[in-house]
Scaffold this motif. Structure first.
Motif, PDB file in Angstrom:
ATOM      1  N   LYS A  12       0.843  -1.200   0.000  1.00 49.52           N
ATOM      2  CA  LYS A  12       0.000   0.000   0.000  1.00 49.52           C
ATOM      3  C   LYS A  12       0.881   1.255   0.000  1.00 49.52           C
ATOM      4  O   LYS A  12       0.642   2.204  -0.730  1.00 49.52           O
ATOM      5  CB  LYS A  12      -0.889   0.012   1.257  1.00 49.52           C
ATOM      6  CG  LYS A  12      -2.393  -0.100   0.942  1.00 49.52           C
ATOM      7  CD  LYS A  12      -3.211   0.194   2.177  1.00 49.52           C
ATOM      8  CE  LYS A  12      -3.575  -1.086   2.916  1.00 49.52           C
ATOM      9  NZ  LYS A  12      -4.269  -0.842   4.195  1.00 49.52           N
ATOM     10  N   LYS A  13       1.911   1.199   0.848  1.00 55.60           N
ATOM     11  CA  LYS A  13       2.857   2.309   0.972  1.00 55.60           C
ATOM     12  C   LYS A  13       3.551   2.533  -0.377  1.00 55.60           C
ATOM     13  O   LYS A  13       3.706   3.664  -0.846  1.00 55.60           O
ATOM     14  CB  LYS A  13       3.894   1.946   2.040  1.00 55.60           C
ATOM     15  CG  LYS A  13       4.404   3.116   2.841  1.00 55.60           C
ATOM     16  CD  LYS A  13       5.197   2.641   4.055  1.00 55.60           C
ATOM     17  CE  LYS A  13       5.832   3.811   4.782  1.00 55.60           C
ATOM     18  NZ  LYS A  13       6.540   3.426   6.004  1.00 55.60           N
ATOM     19  N   ILE A  14       3.983   1.447  -0.971  1.00 58.56           N
ATOM     20  CA  ILE A  14       4.683   1.457  -2.249  1.00 58.56           C
ATOM     21  C   ILE A  14       3.824   2.093  -3.345  1.00 58.56           C
ATOM     22  O   ILE A  14       4.313   2.884  -4.161  1.00 58.56           O
ATOM     23  CB  ILE A  14       5.019   0.001  -2.673  1.00 58.56           C
ATOM     24  CG1 ILE A  14       6.075  -0.598  -1.754  1.00 58.56           C
ATOM     25  CG2 ILE A  14       5.445  -0.064  -4.127  1.00 58.56           C
ATOM     26  CD1 ILE A  14       7.430  -0.028  -1.942  1.00 58.56           C
ATOM     27  N   ALA A  15       2.542   1.728  -3.358  1.00 62.93           N
ATOM     28  CA  ALA A  15       1.653   2.173  -4.435  1.00 62.93           C
ATOM     29  C   ALA A  15       1.585   3.693  -4.515  1.00 62.93           C
ATOM     30  O   ALA A  15       1.315   4.270  -5.565  1.00 62.93           O
ATOM     31  CB  ALA A  15       0.255   1.583  -4.221  1.00 62.93           C
ATOM     32  N   ARG A  16       1.856   4.344  -3.386  1.00 58.13           N
ATOM     33  CA  ARG A  16       1.776   5.807  -3.335  1.00 58.13           C
ATOM     34  C   ARG A  16       3.031   6.492  -3.870  1.00 58.13           C
ATOM     35  O   ARG A  16       3.049   7.691  -4.089  1.00 58.13           O
ATOM     36  CB  ARG A  16       1.540   6.250  -1.886  1.00 58.13           C
ATOM     37  CG  ARG A  16       0.056   6.282  -1.506  1.00 58.13           C
ATOM     38  CD  ARG A  16      -0.137   6.833  -0.104  1.00 58.13           C
ATOM     39  NE  ARG A  16      -0.349   5.771   0.855  1.00 58.13           N
ATOM     40  CZ  ARG A  16       0.377   5.558   1.940  1.00 58.13           C
ATOM     41  NH1 ARG A  16       1.411   6.335   2.214  1.00 58.13           N
ATOM     42  NH2 ARG A  16       0.096   4.575   2.768  1.00 58.13           N
ATOM     43  N   LEU A  17       4.092   5.727  -4.054  1.00 59.09           N
ATOM     44  CA  LEU A  17       5.370   6.331  -4.421  1.00 59.09           C
ATOM     45  C   LEU A  17       5.550   6.434  -5.934  1.00 59.09           C
ATOM     46  O   LEU A  17       5.671   5.430  -6.624  1.00 59.09           O
ATOM     47  CB  LEU A  17       6.532   5.506  -3.851  1.00 59.09           C
ATOM     48  CG  LEU A  17       6.531   5.319  -2.338  1.00 59.09           C
ATOM     49  CD1 LEU A  17       7.662   4.391  -1.937  1.00 59.09           C
ATOM     50  CD2 LEU A  17       6.650   6.652  -1.624  1.00 59.09           C
TER      51      LEU A  17
END
Lengths: 245, 245
Positions: free
Chosen positions: B200-205
């Motif tokens: 989820k964190k990755i998807a924002r980057l």
């Protein structure tokens, strides 16, 4: 002192001080006047520094410089960077100065840099030959050597550190108001902070303890005092795992 | 080389390497055997290091050590700490070693420390006399001098830096899978990370760019490759103002 110095290893100290309005740093004069003409040959400023003695730990050397300037032991002190560019003292004016003070201008000097935190109103700077005093960071005079670069690195290190450790309290008296605390963060980060958000953030911090005591003798509505509780801080601090990916 | 060294200033390098399973560091042997008896007099390890040459910048000295070991220029390199305790080389075994290699054991040596980041599978360590190679951080041999302390400081510095800058990519190949990225953070922070939260964190980057390409020749379901876009990172990075009060 009779102690032998390392001619090629020095320590430089960036001593930050908060005066409730702005951030300051201690600088000392490098004034040099030609006796015959009265002409100023050098008129700029350096960070306080010294060569380390043989068998002196780096931190001890920094503490010696701080004690010498303030008469205080146990000032907050943090190593943040070491400079060692062979060109760092090679500016003609710096070469001339080194000769005048009896140092070898050809020496390649590596300098280990520390920053310190103080509340300006709570220290008295000792009167010394080269007239050390506070200068506002927003209005600095010309700096010698690579000291502007060192100061820049110190500022970055201070801001970084404040992002994960509440060392700002080192620049406040034991008892302080929330306005003073907010102002401190505003000047360090060179920004304005929304008062309501700031207070909300503060309310969550167990290590910031409200006292019953209020300010006295102020012209505005007296504000309540707070203290920083290191004990509470140690308890509540979790080993942060908030990494950036 | 014929270049003159500073006898009292050195550089030590903590070279971290990720091998998709664990974090490693390059160490070199300090083996010393008594010729007559075959008895091992010293059998421990040091970080790669060297005295700096007169008029050599600190970073250049670190780059020289890295090039010497890997044949590579432009490895990620960061100065993190300088050690200078006069007792740091005073252990009898260290004193004996310094004598054996022709250094003055009485010298007070200040060492400027750097850490580097590599992907183990993408470098070949040059064969050298004292047999440099990767050792897993979780299973280190005995270290000489104050090198365990330096390593400890390096680990703290690496974790701190990862909290505000995505330097982890320096330890991965250009193309990597999200599992590899997650594993990297897990081993550096010595923890397990929830896969769903991580993704989820990755998807924002924005600076983590998905490729069309997938893994080939793997026994499991082939995963998609990602690359780190420095260009995107520079664009999206905001000057963080997330300070701790």
């Amino acid at each position: 002192m009779g102690k032998e110095e390392h001619p090629n290893i020095s320590v430089d100290c960036v001593i930050f001080g908060f005066d409730f309005e702005k951030l300051n740093v201690i600088l000392i004069e490098r004034k040099l006047i030609e006796p015959d003409t009265g002409k100023r040959l050098i008129n700029d400023y350096t960070l306080p520094g010294a060569h380390i003695f043989k068998d002196e730990p780096l931190k001890k050397a920094a503490q010696r410089i701080l004690y010498d300037l303030t008469g205080l032991h146990d000032i907050y002190l943090e190593q943040f960077y070491t400079v060692g560019d062979p060109a760092r003292l090679k500016n003609p004016v710096d070469q001339f100065w080194l000769e005048c003070i009896g140092k070898d201008p050809a020496e390649h000097v590596v300098s280990v840099c520390y920053f310190s935190l103080l509340n300006c109103n709570q220290v008295t700077i000792q009167h010394k030959e080269r007239n050390p005093r506070w200068y506002p960071l927003k209005d600095l005079p010309v700096l010698a050597f690579d000291h502007a670069h060192i100061l820049d690195k110190a500022m970055t290190a201070l801001r970084r550190k404040l992002q994960y450790e509440p060392i700002g309290f080192e620049m406040l008296p034991d008892k302080f108001t929330l306005s003073q605390l907010q102002k401190l963060y505003e000047v360090v980060f060179d920004t304005t902070i929304d008062k309501r958000n700031f207070r909300k953030k503060i309310a969550r911090l167990k290590y910031l303890v409200q006292l019953d005591e209020k300010q006295q003798g102020v012209s505005h509505k007296p504000a309540r005092y707070y203290i920083f509780s290191n004990e509470e801080y140690k308890k509540t601090r979790n080993n942060i795992l908030n990494f950036t990916i």
